[in-house]
Motif scaffolding. Structure first.
Motif, PDB file in Angstrom:
ATOM      1  N   ALA A 120      -1.715  -3.000 -25.041  1.00  0.00           N
ATOM      2  CA  ALA A 120      -2.344  -1.748 -24.601  1.00  0.00           C
ATOM      3  C   ALA A 120      -3.134  -1.957 -23.311  1.00  0.00           C
ATOM      4  N   LEU A 121      -3.904  -3.035 -23.252  1.00  0.00           N
ATOM      5  CA  LEU A 121      -4.688  -3.327 -22.047  1.00  0.00           C
ATOM      6  C   LEU A 121      -3.772  -3.631 -20.858  1.00  0.00           C
ATOM      7  N   ALA A 122      -2.694  -4.370 -21.108  1.00  0.00           N
ATOM      8  CA  ALA A 122      -1.728  -4.668 -20.040  1.00  0.00           C
ATOM      9  C   ALA A 122      -1.116  -3.376 -19.501  1.00  0.00           C
ATOM     10  N   GLY A 123      -0.712  -2.481 -20.399  1.00  0.00           N
ATOM     11  CA  GLY A 123      -0.125  -1.220 -19.971  1.00  0.00           C
ATOM     12  C   GLY A 123      -1.096  -0.390 -19.139  1.00  0.00           C
ATOM     13  N   CYS A 124      -2.354  -0.328 -19.590  1.00  0.00           N
ATOM     14  CA  CYS A 124      -3.376   0.433 -18.840  1.00  0.00           C
ATOM     15  C   CYS A 124      -3.627  -0.182 -17.468  1.00  0.00           C
ATOM     16  N   LEU A 125      -3.736  -1.502 -17.415  1.00  0.00           N
ATOM     17  CA  LEU A 125      -3.980  -2.186 -16.143  1.00  0.00           C
ATOM     18  C   LEU A 125      -2.807  -1.975 -15.184  1.00  0.00           C
ATOM     19  N   LEU A 126      -1.591  -2.101 -15.701  1.00  0.00           N
ATOM     20  CA  LEU A 126      -0.404  -1.922 -14.865  1.00  0.00           C
ATOM     21  C   LEU A 126      -0.274  -0.479 -14.370  1.00  0.00           C
ATOM     22  N   LEU A 127      -0.605   0.476 -15.222  1.00  0.00           N
ATOM     23  CA  LEU A 127      -0.588   1.878 -14.777  1.00  0.00           C
ATOM     24  C   LEU A 127      -1.640   2.108 -13.698  1.00  0.00           C
ATOM     25  N   SER A 128      -2.798   1.475 -13.852  1.00  0.00           N
ATOM     26  CA  SER A 128      -3.840   1.586 -12.823  1.00  0.00           C
ATOM     27  C   SER A 128      -3.353   1.022 -11.498  1.00  0.00           C
ATOM     28  N   PHE A 129      -2.734  -0.168 -11.555  1.00  0.00           N
ATOM     29  CA  PHE A 129      -2.189  -0.774 -10.336  1.00  0.00           C
ATOM     30  C   PHE A 129      -1.156   0.158  -9.701  1.00  0.00           C
ATOM     31  N   THR A 130      -0.307   0.747 -10.531  1.00  0.00           N
ATOM     32  CA  THR A 130       0.744   1.633 -10.033  1.00  0.00           C
ATOM     33  C   THR A 130       0.139   2.855  -9.337  1.00  0.00           C
ATOM     34  N   LEU A 131      -0.903   3.418  -9.925  1.00  0.00           N
ATOM     35  CA  LEU A 131      -1.564   4.573  -9.313  1.00  0.00           C
ATOM     36  C   LEU A 131      -2.222   4.202  -7.985  1.00  0.00           C
ATOM     37  N   VAL A 132      -2.854   3.043  -7.923  1.00  0.00           N
ATOM     38  CA  VAL A 132      -3.482   2.595  -6.673  1.00  0.00           C
ATOM     39  C   VAL A 132      -2.421   2.403  -5.591  1.00  0.00           C
ATOM     40  N   ILE A 133      -1.315   1.780  -5.961  1.00  0.00           N
ATOM     41  CA  ILE A 133      -0.235   1.563  -4.995  1.00  0.00           C
ATOM     42  C   ILE A 133       0.343   2.903  -4.550  1.00  0.00           C
ATOM     43  N   GLY A 134       0.584   3.803  -5.502  1.00  0.00           N
ATOM     44  CA  GLY A 134       1.115   5.125  -5.159  1.00  0.00           C
ATOM     45  C   GLY A 134       0.186   5.888  -4.230  1.00  0.00           C
ATOM     46  N   ARG A 135      -1.105   5.809  -4.507  1.00  0.00           N
ATOM     47  CA  ARG A 135      -2.077   6.496  -3.643  1.00  0.00           C
ATOM     48  C   ARG A 135      -2.082   5.883  -2.238  1.00  0.00           C
ATOM     49  N   ALA A 136      -2.044   4.553  -2.180  1.00  0.00           N
ATOM     50  CA  ALA A 136      -2.014   3.885  -0.872  1.00  0.00           C
ATOM     51  C   ALA A 136      -0.764   4.292  -0.094  1.00  0.00           C
ATOM     52  N   LEU A 137       0.375   4.292  -0.753  1.00  0.00           N
ATOM     53  CA  LEU A 137       1.629   4.656  -0.084  1.00  0.00           C
ATOM     54  C   LEU A 137       1.603   6.114   0.381  1.00  0.00           C
ATOM     55  N   SER A 138       1.012   6.995  -0.414  1.00  0.00           N
ATOM     56  CA  SER A 138       0.960   8.405  -0.028  1.00  0.00           C
ATOM     57  C   SER A 138       0.095   8.616   1.209  1.00  0.00           C
ATOM     58  N   ARG A 139      -0.811   7.679   1.472  1.00  0.00           N
ATOM     59  CA  ARG A 139      -1.659   7.743   2.666  1.00  0.00           C
ATOM     60  C   ARG A 139      -1.057   6.951   3.832  1.00  0.00           C
ATOM     61  N   GLY A 140       0.133   6.397   3.622  1.00  0.00           N
ATOM     62  CA  GLY A 140       0.772   5.628   4.678  1.00  0.00           C
ATOM     63  C   GLY A 140       0.277   4.198   4.767  1.00  0.00           C
ATOM     64  N   ASN A 141      -0.503   3.755   3.793  1.00  0.00           N
ATOM     65  CA  ASN A 141      -1.052   2.397   3.781  1.00  0.00           C
ATOM     66  C   ASN A 141      -0.023   1.447   3.184  1.00  0.00           C
ATOM     67  N   ARG A 142       0.413   0.488   3.973  1.00  0.00           N
ATOM     68  CA  ARG A 142       1.414  -0.477   3.505  1.00  0.00           C
ATOM     69  C   ARG A 142       0.858  -1.899   3.586  1.00  0.00           C
ATOM     70  N   ALA A 143      -0.406  -2.050   3.218  1.00  0.00           N
ATOM     71  CA  ALA A 143      -1.039  -3.373   3.221  1.00  0.00           C
ATOM     72  C   ALA A 143      -0.221  -4.324   2.352  1.00  0.00           C
TER      73      ALA A 143
END
Length: 173
Positions: A76-99
């Motif tokens: 459960a914790l792994a799934g939550c952490l991975l979803l959080s990472f996915t949301l952060v990456i998605g938000r960064a990509l939507s802003r054009g951030n490709r760090a």
């Protein structure tokens, strides 16, 4: 299935945590990548980095403890952490951030959809593991060993996912 999912995710999270804390350069690169993502306020960068690494270590330990409840919590914790990472990456990509992603150490690969795909695959593994850990059944050592080896190998391959995708990506002519 439970054993394979546990070892796959444990390998991923151990590798992720180790590459971030194994030396000053790795830690600095990870904190720098959080800065480049521009989603954590400056004063919170180090505490956020510490929280990520601590959670990765807790997830790995929980998944390696051969107790059903530890598996449930770990998945459960792994799934939550991975979803959080996915949301952060998605938000960064939507802003054009490709760090560059520093998930598994120094990488020059810019963030892209492949990082979201990788994380969603890992979320599916966490869900499958949670389902497997919840299912009653007898533990058979030969099958568990085979599943464990398969999970460990898959975990190692996932940590090299960016490199494997780049290997098969067509080159520009």
């Amino acid at each position: 299935m439970d054993v394979a999912c546990r070892l796959l995710l444990a390998a991923v999270f151990v590798t992720a945590a180790w590459t971030k804390v194994s030396g000053k350069a790795g830690w600095a690169a990870f904190v720098g990548s959080l800065r480049q993502l521009d989603q954590v306020p400056g004063p919170l960068l180090r505490p956020a980095a510490f929280a990520v690494v601590a959670t990765e270590i807790v997830v790995a330990v929980l998944l390696l403890v051969p107790v059903r409840v530890a598996g449930w919590i770990g998945f459960a914790l792994a799934g939550c952490l991975l979803l959080s990472f996915t949301l952060v990456i998605g938000r960064a990509l939507s802003r054009g951030n490709r760090a560059p992603c520093r998930c598994f150490g120094a990488s020059s690969t810019p963030l892209g959809p492949i990082h979201i795909v990788r994380n969603l695959i890992l979320v599916c593994v966490a869900v499958l593991g949670l389902a497997g850990a919840s299912a009653p059944g007898a533990f058979e050592v030969p099958y568990a060993l085979l599943a464990g080896v398969a999970g460990l190998v898959a975990g190692i391959l996932i940590t090299a996912f960016e490199d494997l995708v780049a290997l098969f990506k067509p080159t520009a002519r």
